[in-house]
Design an enzyme around this catalytic site. Structure first.
Site, PDB file in Angstrom:
ATOM      1  N   ARG A 151       1.332  -8.277  -0.355  1.00 33.18           N
ATOM      2  CA  ARG A 151       0.667  -6.978  -0.369  1.00 33.18           C
ATOM      3  C   ARG A 151       0.801  -6.382  -1.771  1.00 33.18           C
ATOM      4  O   ARG A 151       1.718  -6.727  -2.518  1.00 33.18           O
ATOM      5  CB  ARG A 151       1.304  -6.029   0.645  1.00 33.18           C
ATOM      6  CG  ARG A 151       1.239  -6.493   2.088  1.00 33.18           C
ATOM      7  CD  ARG A 151       1.939  -5.479   2.998  1.00 33.18           C
ATOM      8  NE  ARG A 151       1.857  -5.841   4.411  1.00 33.18           N
ATOM      9  CZ  ARG A 151       2.789  -6.523   5.069  1.00 33.18           C
ATOM     10  NH1 ARG A 151       3.898  -6.906   4.427  1.00 33.18           N
ATOM     11  NH2 ARG A 151       2.640  -6.809   6.353  1.00 33.18           N
ATOM     12  N   LYS A 175       6.831  -4.117   4.675  1.00 31.10           N
ATOM     13  CA  LYS A 175       6.780  -2.887   5.463  1.00 31.10           C
ATOM     14  C   LYS A 175       8.072  -2.698   6.248  1.00 31.10           C
ATOM     15  O   LYS A 175       8.677  -3.658   6.708  1.00 31.10           O
ATOM     16  CB  LYS A 175       5.590  -2.938   6.429  1.00 31.10           C
ATOM     17  CG  LYS A 175       4.229  -2.840   5.737  1.00 31.10           C
ATOM     18  CD  LYS A 175       3.113  -2.808   6.755  1.00 31.10           C
ATOM     19  CE  LYS A 175       1.758  -2.623   6.085  1.00 31.10           C
ATOM     20  NZ  LYS A 175       0.647  -2.578   7.070  1.00 31.10           N
ATOM     21  N   HIS A 244      -5.941  -6.821  -1.740  1.00 35.32           N
ATOM     22  CA  HIS A 244      -5.758  -7.324  -0.382  1.00 35.32           C
ATOM     23  C   HIS A 244      -6.680  -8.508  -0.095  1.00 35.32           C
ATOM     24  O   HIS A 244      -6.397  -9.312   0.794  1.00 35.32           O
ATOM     25  CB  HIS A 244      -5.988  -6.201   0.633  1.00 35.32           C
ATOM     26  CG  HIS A 244      -5.064  -6.258   1.809  1.00 35.32           C
ATOM     27  ND1 HIS A 244      -3.701  -6.049   1.704  1.00 35.32           N
ATOM     28  CD2 HIS A 244      -5.281  -6.536   3.117  1.00 35.32           C
ATOM     29  CE1 HIS A 244      -3.140  -6.181   2.892  1.00 35.32           C
ATOM     30  NE2 HIS A 244      -4.070  -6.476   3.762  1.00 35.32           N
ATOM     31  N   ARG A 247      -4.824 -11.580  -0.585  1.00 31.94           N
ATOM     32  CA  ARG A 247      -3.945 -11.837   0.580  1.00 31.94           C
ATOM     33  C   ARG A 247      -4.752 -12.484   1.707  1.00 31.94           C
ATOM     34  O   ARG A 247      -4.306 -13.446   2.328  1.00 31.94           O
ATOM     35  CB  ARG A 247      -3.326 -10.515   1.030  1.00 31.94           C
ATOM     36  CG  ARG A 247      -2.381 -10.599   2.236  1.00 31.94           C
ATOM     37  CD  ARG A 247      -1.677  -9.257   2.382  1.00 31.94           C
ATOM     38  NE  ARG A 247      -1.075  -9.040   3.689  1.00 31.94           N
ATOM     39  CZ  ARG A 247       0.160  -9.424   4.034  1.00 31.94           C
ATOM     40  NH1 ARG A 247       0.910 -10.084   3.163  1.00 31.94           N
ATOM     41  NH2 ARG A 247       0.648  -9.156   5.230  1.00 31.94           N
ATOM     42  N   HIS A 270       3.813 -10.588   9.122  1.00 35.40           N
ATOM     43  CA  HIS A 270       3.268  -9.840  10.252  1.00 35.40           C
ATOM     44  C   HIS A 270       4.272  -9.825  11.399  1.00 35.40           C
ATOM     45  O   HIS A 270       4.761 -10.875  11.810  1.00 35.40           O
ATOM     46  CB  HIS A 270       1.967 -10.488  10.743  1.00 35.40           C
ATOM     47  CG  HIS A 270       0.808 -10.247   9.834  1.00 35.40           C
ATOM     48  ND1 HIS A 270      -0.330 -11.015   9.841  1.00 35.40           N
ATOM     49  CD2 HIS A 270       0.607  -9.302   8.880  1.00 35.40           C
ATOM     50  CE1 HIS A 270      -1.175 -10.564   8.941  1.00 35.40           C
ATOM     51  NE2 HIS A 270      -0.631  -9.525   8.345  1.00 35.40           N
ATOM     52  N   TYR A 279      -7.947 -13.728  11.558  1.00 36.37           N
ATOM     53  CA  TYR A 279      -8.460 -14.821  10.785  1.00 36.37           C
ATOM     54  C   TYR A 279      -8.553 -16.198  11.382  1.00 36.37           C
ATOM     55  O   TYR A 279      -8.495 -16.653  12.078  1.00 36.37           O
ATOM     56  CB  TYR A 279      -7.582 -15.210   9.642  1.00 36.37           C
ATOM     57  CG  TYR A 279      -6.948 -14.246   8.776  1.00 36.37           C
ATOM     58  CD1 TYR A 279      -7.593 -13.974   7.612  1.00 36.37           C
ATOM     59  CD2 TYR A 279      -5.758 -13.606   9.080  1.00 36.37           C
ATOM     60  CE1 TYR A 279      -7.015 -13.142   6.739  1.00 36.37           C
ATOM     61  CE2 TYR A 279      -5.192 -12.752   8.228  1.00 36.37           C
ATOM     62  CZ  TYR A 279      -5.822 -12.539   7.054  1.00 36.37           C
ATOM     63  OH  TYR A 279      -5.254 -11.704   6.177  1.00 36.37           O
TER      64      TYR A 279
END
Length: 301
Positions: A151, A175, A244, A247, A270, A279
């Site tokens: 990110r 995150k 992004h 990414r 994730h 995806y």
């Protein structure tokens, strides 16, 4: 309830919207259209319930019918809101005890697939020529974004001690302040090493940021965005490129080559695999094996 009575309720409600709530004529026209659609659906039923006999299951079937006709989720949500308001009015003014739209939601809209570069475009973008410090820095940044699927916030937050060149790994803080270890391709490591040599001449020893600006301070995300768009134009990639997208490109290319969704999930950081599915935990040796076999910038010649 007769058709005439239902339409009398409709006219009374539209008058309420216009004169008591002060809504515009256009808004009232939209309400009328959505409510007439409800009446049309009622007429299509073999057994035609009146407004006061409608239940949640009736409304749920009507929503499914609209969805099956191709009505989009936003349009269904707007229509359902109009119906809900109408039944609320009937409850307040005409003693209808239950609102059959309570608690119902429109079907979720399908998420568009994120845009990604082709493998050729990605390679074209990151192969920046030039030995000046900014070119070396920018190549290292772009190689790393594409190499490891970082990110933007993770990239600008990197410190010098994050990279382990001997093991081709990078410790990333993502995150929720969660850390993960990601593989780094040989092209990215080479580009970073060349940049770090130039960096040592630009910045005081106390600065720990891996990527710095010309004043020797940590690079900002906005600066990375600007430089990426600039390089996209210079490299002949006519796309509104943002960090992004690299990414997404990383995830798409590794997933297409390996088919290993959980490995990609782990590398992206994730928490939920459903996020990757637009995806879980694997040992790093497996991640490295998938990465080496699948990433366009990591394959052995």
């Amino acid at each position: 309830m007769s058709t005439d009575a239902q339409h009398a309720y409709l006219e009374a409600y539209l008058s309420h919207l216009r004169h008591e709530r002060g809504l515009s004529q256009l808004t009232c026209t939209h309400y009328a259209r959505d409510l007439k659609l409800l009446f049309s659906l009622l007429e299509d039923q073999p057994v035609k319930p009146g407004l006061t006999q409608l239940t949640v299951n009736h409304i749920r079937r009507h929503i499914a019918t609209l969805h099956g006709r191709g009505m989009g989720s936003r349009s269904i949500a707007r229509t359902l809101s109009a119906w809900r308001g109408f039944f609320h009015y009937l409850g307040e003014r005409h003693g209808m005890t239950d609102n059959p739209c309570t608690g119902l939601r429109a079907p979720k809209a399908a998420k568009p697939l994120p845009q990604a570069l082709s493998a050729d475009q990605a390679v074209m973008l990151v192969e920046i020529q030039g030995d000046d410090a900014l070119s070396l820095r920018d190549r290292a940044m772009l190689e790393l974004l594409y190499s490891s699927g970082l990110r933007l916030s993770e990239l600008v937050g990197l410190n010098l001690n994050a990279l382990d060149s001997s093991n081709a790994t990078l410790v990333v803080t993502g995150k929720g302040n969660k850390t993960r270890i990601v593989p780094v391709g040989s092209h990215a490591i080479s580009a970073i090493q060349r940049w770090l040599t130039a960096r040592s001449l630009m910045c005081p020893p106390a600065e720990q940021a891996m990527f710095i600006n010309q004043r020797g301070k940590r690079l900002t995300g906005r600066s990375v965005q600007y430089r990426l768009k600039e390089w996209a134009l210079k490299q002949g990639i006519n796309i509104d490129l943002h960090p992004h997208m690299l990414r997404h490109s990383f995830a798409s290319h590794v997933l297409q080559s390996s088919g290993d969704l959980r490995a990609v999930q782990e590398m992206l950081g994730h928490a939920n695999i459903s996020t990757t599915q637009v995806y879980t935990h694997l040992d790093f040796h497996h991640l490295a094996k998938v990465y080496d076999a699948a990433h366009p910038r990591a394959r052995k010649k």
